[in-house]
Design an enzyme around this catalytic site. Structure first.
Site: not given
Length: 296
Positions: A38, A185
């Site tokens: 991320s 993510d």
């Protein structure tokens, strides 16, 4: 001394990494390899491209995070249409501005694809929700998708890893069977991939420092959950941390800089300058305290 670095996810909390990087530099430590999920993948990519901590500081200080949000134009005109878009497109924002912003800064260091980086120098963790797999880019691209990592854009990999579910639309990767996988993510399956540089014998070539945007798991405070939005944040926070907390051993704890910024939500794109400075200062103080006694 040369070290490897692993950066956790945490959305806008990643401002804290800037302060930590300053202290790492001042202790004459240099990164040989870097990895992240991320927002941590974004910092790792800038380091892999050759940015110094002061250059990264300049990049993030000049950034207005709200400008990275790019809803489809029609959803800004028709009331409540963004929720229709969320249903069909699986996200409120396209994420194109985020990817373009990352690509522009990497281009300044002449980095476009993984071919432009030292082999093995950068590892980006993403989540393939179509196949139900954790994927490490570039390592798994050929094995899972039949793609040559030399031609895969670094900015695209980072944008995929930073694709916070429901906030940003999932990106797609074509697979071997003419079917595309939806990628979100990396933190969904491993928000803190401290394991990524270990060999089959669970050994690392050089010292590894992990930077995690939270307290040690046993020190985390329980959340107050009063409504559905609180429950969503609690559910996602649990997913982000549960896998990694189980596999971070007591011995790992001695090599992790824990930066307690749990009071900041990862998706608070309206951070004030004072809040950004607080995050940076918190990262600096925590890293300084850690590095005074590291390595033990």
């Amino acid at each position: 001394m040369k070290i490897d670095g692993v950066f956790s996810g945490g959305g806008v909390k990643a401002y804290a990494f800037v302060g930590a990087l300053q202290q790492i530099s001042e202790h004459n430590l240099t990164f040989e390899r870097v990895a992240g999920s991320s927002a941590g993948a974004m910092i790792a990519a800038f380091l892999a491209a050759g940015y110094r901590f002061d250059e990264i500081d300049e990049i993030v200080q000049d950034l207005d995070t709200r400008k990275l949000l790019d809803p489809p134009k029609w959803t800004t005109i028709i009331p409540f249409s963004k929720w229709i878009n969320l249903y069909f497109q699986l996200g409120l924002y396209k994420g194109n501005k985020l990817e373009k912003w990352i690509a522009q800064h990497l281009e300044r260091k002449k980095v476009h694809t993984f071919y432009d980086l030292k082999p093995g120098y950068l590892k980006v963790v993403v989540s393939d929700i179509s196949l139900g797999k954790l994927v490490v880019i570039p390592d798994d691209l050929n094995r899972i998708y039949g793609l040559n990592p030399n031609y895969f854009p670094v900015a695209k990999a980072v944008r995929m890893s930073a694709g916070f579910p429901y906030l940003f639309m999932p990106k797609k990767i074509p697979g071997k069977l003419n079917r595309k996988s939806l990628i979100v993510d990396g933190g969904l399956l491993s928000n803190f991939p401290l394991w990524v540089f270990r060999d089959k014998g669970h050994r690392s070539k050089r010292p590894v420092i992990g930077l995690k945007l939270s307290n040690w798991p046993e020190q985390k405070q329980p959340r107050d959950i009063h409504h559905a939005l609180d429950m969503f944040h609690a559910l996602f926070s649990t997913m982000l941390n549960a896998h990694d907390a189980r596999y971070v051993s007591k011995s790992d704890q001695d090599n992790i800089i824990f930066i307690p910024v749990d009071h900041v939500e990862p998706t608070d794109f309206a951070l004030t300058p004072a809040a950004k400075e607080y995050l940076i200062e918190t990262g600096k103080k925590r890293a300084d305290s850690f590095l005074k006694y590291w390595p033990n």
